[in-house]
Design an enzyme around this catalytic site. Structure first.
Site, PDB file in Angstrom:
ATOM      1  N   HIS A 370      14.393  16.579  -2.893  1.00 16.98           N
ATOM      2  CA  HIS A 370      14.750  16.815  -4.301  1.00 16.98           C
ATOM      3  C   HIS A 370      13.592  16.666  -5.262  1.00 16.98           C
ATOM      4  O   HIS A 370      13.799  16.689  -6.476  1.00 16.98           O
ATOM      5  CB  HIS A 370      15.849  15.856  -4.757  1.00 16.98           C
ATOM      6  CG  HIS A 370      17.149  16.059  -4.078  1.00 16.98           C
ATOM      7  ND1 HIS A 370      18.143  16.873  -4.592  1.00 16.98           N
ATOM      8  CD2 HIS A 370      17.627  15.569  -2.922  1.00 16.98           C
ATOM      9  CE1 HIS A 370      19.187  16.842  -3.776  1.00 16.98           C
ATOM     10  NE2 HIS A 370      18.892  16.062  -2.751  1.00 16.98           N
ATOM     11  N   LYS A 561      19.019  14.843 -20.611  1.00 18.19           N
ATOM     12  CA  LYS A 561      18.593  14.605 -19.224  1.00 18.19           C
ATOM     13  C   LYS A 561      17.789  13.316 -19.214  1.00 18.19           C
ATOM     14  O   LYS A 561      17.511  12.751 -20.271  1.00 18.19           O
ATOM     15  CB  LYS A 561      17.735  15.771 -18.731  1.00 18.19           C
ATOM     16  CG  LYS A 561      16.615  16.172 -19.712  1.00 18.19           C
ATOM     17  CD  LYS A 561      15.812  17.351 -19.198  1.00 18.19           C
ATOM     18  CE  LYS A 561      16.444  18.706 -19.460  1.00 18.19           C
ATOM     19  NZ  LYS A 561      16.625  19.500 -18.274  1.00 18.19           N
ATOM     20  N   ARG A 562      17.425  12.839 -18.009  1.00 15.24           N
ATOM     21  CA  ARG A 562      16.543  11.687 -17.954  1.00 15.24           C
ATOM     22  C   ARG A 562      15.290  11.961 -18.792  1.00 15.24           C
ATOM     23  O   ARG A 562      14.839  13.100 -18.897  1.00 15.24           O
ATOM     24  CB  ARG A 562      16.149  11.387 -16.496  1.00 15.24           C
ATOM     25  CG  ARG A 562      17.247  10.717 -15.703  1.00 15.24           C
ATOM     26  CD  ARG A 562      17.669   9.390 -16.302  1.00 15.24           C
ATOM     27  NE  ARG A 562      16.670   8.367 -16.062  1.00 15.24           N
ATOM     28  CZ  ARG A 562      16.805   7.363 -15.198  1.00 15.24           C
ATOM     29  NH1 ARG A 562      17.921   7.229 -14.495  1.00 15.24           N
ATOM     30  NH2 ARG A 562      15.854   6.469 -15.053  1.00 15.24           N
ATOM     31  N   LYS A 567       9.570  16.519 -18.004  1.00 13.92           N
ATOM     32  CA  LYS A 567      10.683  17.267 -18.617  1.00 13.92           C
ATOM     33  C   LYS A 567      10.370  17.656 -20.065  1.00 13.92           C
ATOM     34  O   LYS A 567      11.040  18.465 -20.669  1.00 13.92           O
ATOM     35  CB  LYS A 567      11.980  16.459 -18.545  1.00 13.92           C
ATOM     36  CG  LYS A 567      12.467  16.237 -17.098  1.00 13.92           C
ATOM     37  CD  LYS A 567      13.737  15.394 -17.070  1.00 13.92           C
ATOM     38  CE  LYS A 567      14.153  14.980 -15.671  1.00 13.92           C
ATOM     39  NZ  LYS A 567      14.845  16.033 -14.905  1.00 13.92           N
ATOM     40  N   THR A 669      20.144  20.983 -12.877  1.00 10.51           N
ATOM     41  CA  THR A 669      21.538  21.409 -12.741  1.00 10.51           C
ATOM     42  C   THR A 669      22.214  21.404 -14.114  1.00 10.51           C
ATOM     43  O   THR A 669      23.200  22.099 -14.319  1.00 10.51           O
ATOM     44  CB  THR A 669      22.308  20.474 -11.786  1.00 10.51           C
ATOM     45  OG1 THR A 669      22.003  19.118 -12.119  1.00 10.51           O
ATOM     46  CG2 THR A 669      21.942  20.745 -10.346  1.00 10.51           C
ATOM     47  N   LYS A 673      25.080  23.985 -16.173  1.00 13.15           N
ATOM     48  CA  LYS A 673      26.265  23.552 -16.929  1.00 13.15           C
ATOM     49  C   LYS A 673      26.284  24.219 -18.304  1.00 13.15           C
ATOM     50  O   LYS A 673      27.325  24.683 -18.772  1.00 13.15           O
ATOM     51  CB  LYS A 673      26.277  22.017 -17.061  1.00 13.15           C
ATOM     52  CG  LYS A 673      26.460  21.330 -15.708  1.00 13.15           C
ATOM     53  CD  LYS A 673      26.032  19.859 -15.699  1.00 13.15           C
ATOM     54  CE  LYS A 673      25.858  19.408 -14.239  1.00 13.15           C
ATOM     55  NZ  LYS A 673      25.146  18.128 -14.092  1.00 13.15           N
TER      56      LYS A 673
HETATM   57  C1  26W Z   1      12.652   6.460  -4.812  1.00 19.67           C
HETATM   58  C2  26W Z   1      12.781   6.713  -6.256  1.00 19.67           C
HETATM   59  C3  26W Z   1      13.396   8.010  -6.497  1.00 19.67           C
HETATM   60  C4  26W Z   1      14.727   8.051  -6.819  1.00 19.67           C
HETATM   61  C5  26W Z   1      15.338   9.248  -7.040  1.00 19.67           C
HETATM   62  C6  26W Z   1      12.678   9.175  -6.391  1.00 19.67           C
HETATM   63  C7  26W Z   1      13.289  10.363  -6.605  1.00 19.67           C
HETATM   64  C8  26W Z   1      14.618  10.419  -6.930  1.00 19.67           C
HETATM   65  C9  26W Z   1      15.318  11.721  -7.099  1.00 19.67           C
HETATM   66  C10 26W Z   1      14.838  12.672  -6.036  1.00 19.67           C
HETATM   67  C11 26W Z   1      15.208  12.278  -8.461  1.00 19.67           C
HETATM   68  C12 26W Z   1      16.189  13.368  -8.725  1.00 19.67           C
HETATM   69  O1  26W Z   1      17.287  13.126  -9.154  1.00 19.67           O
HETATM   70  N1  26W Z   1      15.776  14.633  -8.526  1.00 19.67           N
HETATM   71  C13 26W Z   1      16.507  15.754  -9.080  1.00 19.67           C
HETATM   72  O2  26W Z   1      17.394  16.284  -8.114  1.00 19.67           O
HETATM   73  C14 26W Z   1      18.191  17.292  -8.688  1.00 19.67           C
HETATM   74  C15 26W Z   1      19.197  17.723  -7.654  1.00 19.67           C
HETATM   75  O3  26W Z   1      18.577  18.418  -6.637  1.00 19.67           O
HETATM   76  C16 26W Z   1      17.335  18.441  -9.196  1.00 19.67           C
HETATM   77  O4  26W Z   1      18.158  19.369  -9.835  1.00 19.67           O
HETATM   78  C17 26W Z   1      16.281  17.931 -10.160  1.00 19.67           C
HETATM   79  O5  26W Z   1      15.408  18.982 -10.517  1.00 19.67           O
HETATM   80  C18 26W Z   1      15.519  16.798  -9.545  1.00 19.67           C
HETATM   81  O6  26W Z   1      14.631  16.220 -10.491  1.00 19.67           O
END
Ligand code: 26W
Length: 823
Positions: A370, A561-562, A567, A669, A673
């Site tokens: 992701h 969003k975050r 971003k 995503t 929406k």
């Molecule tokens: C280990 C710390 C950590 C925690 C969470 C690293 C990375 C993440 C996630 C991968 C972050 C995340 O939410 N990524 C998002 O995933 C969505 C679903 O696929 C995508 O639509 C977003 O672009 C992406 O940033």
């Protein structure tokens, strides 16, 4: 007592009646007999609980039938392992999916209770950070809707993502407490509890036949207790289970310790066990790197695998059929330790030969990546793994030896390429790369948008892709149209149904039938009226929460969003400052009234992200109160962004900001929406925006900015970004105003370093994309001024959203990765 054999085709319980009278009677009965409250003194929370229990009763029969059917038919099961499930509220979702909205509403009305009030009272289950967690929730709903026998496995955090409050414009994090009033949706399954171990040592054991096998002897044990929540598919077609694990000490009162007089020691040990599932890590891009996080990852991986293996053995009696009957999807690398744990279970506990076990493992796992952000790729120090999971570390080494041999022999890799595919990163302290482990242990590795998948092949996994060219595939993300259109925008759903019929409710691609109505003035008027009503609702929220007055006739320009530098909320707020300057400099021009709406949480340790929130609030304070602006520009930062707030904001948006630095947003995503709800996207060629552009056509989206290649090229030539600032007086003035303290008179230097970064390296291309962004916003205003054109675009966005349904995504996972049938 001997277990009686289970007869899976015995009749399921009679479904409960769904008439208003029956529901009304049952809500009362639940209130009195389950909640224990007299209706004359019942509080809103009591009514909520009683109502949820009555609704829950109406999914129980389907839930049981769904599970029995899987046992009867021996269909393959899908397990979605995710450290995050950003579910939000469940009551409306469940009611709407089983068609109970109207009778429940009427039943409550007869009892003098407002359903809307109860819906708003339900806490958000915020067991996730952002996109990855919400995707997992949309996937669960789609898997039920498509009748896939599926389970979500995760952690039952006592505290979900922190509650965000503002203190003088700064983010303050407060603990979230979704379980404070209990959780009527969940069922605790004490009987489904597993022991999970940590630490200890590995003991070689010689079997009578001379074979040596390894046995892990952990020196720490705790219990994983299951909590099950029903996930109802559209029209109640199927009800699947979300199983969340809670950590508890094996002996809840540690009696021996307690009795020996070590009262504190007993309590400490019990608190230590429970700590594992106490809080969600609030970072969504930087690995926490802490032991507790690794413990969480192993804890839920181990419990889930034990449960999966137990169920499989119960039904099939033998593990050789595992990949035929079980598909496990790893949601990012957070459950990647599962690869080693499954190998341990197969080899050490079930005596399966290493090579056979490896084939079974690869056949069973799929891995979804992701993010490409280098800092987000998880790795764990070898020393930590050796201490916490000694047997798993040995297994990782053994897997690695096999992989490196293949790389040398099969691919003829050079030393650099071999180092790249190695599971061990030898730079700066030896670490295990979890992405590599997940990759080699899976038969399928997928990205989440076409662009992201291409970039995966070119960057992080370039050499693994050369070694295993068949494995990487794309599965562009999607969203469930039930929550993100039908439930959050009932007025639009009704309008569409009146125009093209209700087929689209069951097959969202049928929304294409709307396209021929895009230019119809009558339909445009109705479409715009729905949007206006949704905006009025948001106007009230902004007034209530921020005491800012905005007009529903203004352009609602939304970025939710975050908060993250990639971003580029910073780009958006700099645009607001530049617009503010121009409005004051040119009072004679006609300006499009605009409200910039922001919401989002910053990771507590991410200083620049928190500073950007403060900047948005500082700019808001100045702009909103400057009489020279005459209300033409307003800025509003809505605190505590969560799923429910998104459900209120998205249907009210005119403009959807999807402006990440190209190459950095894996998919997005939120963009989908907004599209469903008829907002126009202003966006870069990043993530799924690229595919949205393709689906909706160049005329119905506003694309701007550097491409992924251009960004890479600029970064490689360490060119000074200053020239792009010097060339743009508009940008320069805005930056100087911010950096010199125009918006922060109490601390004029507050933004000096933040803005200095744009002059210095501008890693996220904020300065270098600014002029293109400005021009794109001018284009937006032109389109908005031609309201017929705008409305036609908005309708075409809704009409073309079908591809971005998570039903489509899940069908592709089912066909290409899991090998399961869908309805
Ligand atoms: C280990 C710390 C950590 C925690 C969470 C690293 C990375 C993440 C996630 C991968 C972050 C995340 O939410 N990524 C998002 O995933 C969505 C679903 O696929 C995508 O639509 C977003 O672009 C992406 O940033």
């Amino acid at each position: 007592m001997p277990q009686k054999p289970i007869v899976y085709d015995a009749p399921t319980p009679q479904p409960r009646a769904t008439t208003v009278e029956a529901i009304q009677a049952e809500i009362l009965e639940r209130l009195i007999y389950s909640v224990g409250k007299d209706p004359i003194v019942a509080r809103p929370h009591d009514w909520l609980r009683a109502t949820i229990l009555a609704v829950r009763d109406r999914v129980m029969d389907r839930w049981m039938e769904s599970s029995r059917e899987t046992w009867r038919t021996s269909n393959k099961r899908v397990y979605y392992l995710s450290l995050e499930f950003l579910i939000g509220r469940l009551m409306r979702d469940a009611m709407s999916n089983v068609g109970l909205m109207e009778p429940v509403q009427q039943a409550l009305r007869n009892l003098d209770v407002d359903l809307g009030d109860l819906i708003n009272l339900e806490p958000d289950a915020a067991l996730g950070n952002g996109g990855l967690g919400r995707l997992a929730a949309c996937f669960l709903e789609s898997m039920s809707s498509l009748k896939i026998p599926a389970y979500g496995y995760g952690i039952r955090y006592v505290h979900g993502l922190f509650r965000q409050e503002m203190s003088e414009g700064w983010q303050v994090e407060l603990p979230e407490d979704w379980l404070a009033h209990g959780n009527p949706w969940e069922f605790e399954r004490r009987e489904s509890a597993y022991e999970v171990g940590f630490g200890g040592h590995v003991e070689p054991i010689s079997d009578p036949d001379g074979e040596v096998r390894q046995e892990w002897r952990p020196n720490e044990h705790l219990l994983a207790v299951a909590y099950d929540t029903p996930i109802v598919g559209w029209r109640g077609s199927r009800v699947n289970t979300l199983r969340l694990w809670s950590a508890q000490p094996i002996d809840p009162i540690l009696l021996d310790k307690f009795n020996s007089g070590d009262h504190i020691g007993a309590l400490e040990e019990s608190a230590k066990a429970e700590a594992i599932t106490r809080v969600l890590y609030p970072a969504d891009s930087t690995p926490a790197g802490q032991e507790l996080r690794l413990r969480q990852e192993f804890f839920f991986s181990s419990a889930s695998l034990q449960d999966i293996i137990r169920r499989h053995l119960q039904q099939y009696g033998d593990l050789s059929s595992l990949p035929d009957k079980v598909a496990i999807q790893l949601n990012d690398t957070h459950p990647a330790i599962s690869v080693a744990e499954l190998m341990r279970i197969l080899v050490d506990e079930n005596g399966i030969k290493w090579a056979d076990a490896w084939t079974l493992t690869k056949g069973t796992f799929g891995y979804t990546n992701h993010t490409l952000l280098p800092e987000a790729l998880e790795s764990w120090p070898v020393s930590l793994l050796e201490r916490l999971l000694p047997r798993h570390m040995q297994i990782v080494y053994q897997i690695n030896a096999d992989i490196l041999k293949e790389a040398r022999e099969k691919a003829g890799f050079n030393d650099q390429q071999i180092a790249n595919v190695s599971l061990i990163d030898e730079h700066g302290g030896r670490r295990v790369r979890m992405g590599q482990l997940a990759f080699v242990g899976s038969h399928s590795i997928n990205g989440v948008s076409a662009l992201h998948t291409d970039l995966m092949k070119q960057t992080v996994f370039a050499d693994l892709h050369k070694l295993y060219p068949e494995r990487i595939n794309n599965k562009t993300n999607g969203i469930t149209p039930r929550r993100w259109l039908m439930q959050c925008n009932p007025a639009l759903t009704k309008l569409i149904s009146e125009r093209i019929g209700t087929d689209f409710l069951d097959d969202i691609e049928k929304l294409h039938a709307l396209a021929p109505h895009a230019e119809d003035p009558g339909f445009q008027k109705q479409f715009a009226a729905v949007k206006h009503a949704n905006k009025e609702r948001l106007v009230r929220v902004i007034k209530d929460r921020l005491n800012i007055s905005v007009s529903p006739d203004a352009l609602f320009d939304v970025q939710i969003k975050r908060i993250h530098e990639y971003k580029r909320q910073l780009l958006n707020i700099i645009h607001a400052v530049a617009l503010y300057d121009e409005i004051r400099a040119h009072p004679e021009r006609t300006w499009v009234p605009r409200v910039k709406i922001f919401a989002g949480k910053a990771a507590p340790s991410y200083w620049n992200a928190k500073l950007i929130i403060k900047l948005i609030n500082d700019v808001a304070r100045v702009v909103n109160h400057d009489p020279a602006v005459r209300g033409l520009l307003k800025v509003a930062f809505l605190p505590n962004y969560n799923v429910s707030l998104a459900e209120t904001i998205v249907p009210a948006a005119d403009l959807s900001e999807q402006i990440s630095t190209a190459g950095m947003e894996a998919s997005g995503t939120g963009n989908m929406k907004f599209m469903a709800n008829g907002a126009i996207t202003i966006g870069t060629m990043d993530g799924a925006n690229v595919e949205m552009h393709k689906e909706v056509g160049d005329d119905n989206i506003v694309i701007f900015g550097m491409t992924t290649e251009e960004v890479a090229e600029k970064r490689s030539r360490s060119e000074v970004p200053r020239s792009s600032i010097d060339k743009s007086p508009r940008l320069r003035e805005a930056l100087e105003a911010i950096a010199s303290g125009v918006f922060s008179p109490d601390d004029p230097n507050r933004y000096r370093d933040l803005i200095g970064g744009l002059y210095d390296h501008d890693w996220f291309m904020v300065a270098r994309d600014f002029d293109a962004y400005w021009d794109a916003q001018v284009e937006v205003e032109k389109l908005w001024t031609n309201r017929k054109r705008w409305n036609a675009m908005a309708i075409r966005n809704t009409a073309n959203v079908g591809f971005f349904s998570s039903d489509r995504t899940i069908r592709q996972y089912a066909a290409d990765i899991w090998g399961v049938q869908t309805a």
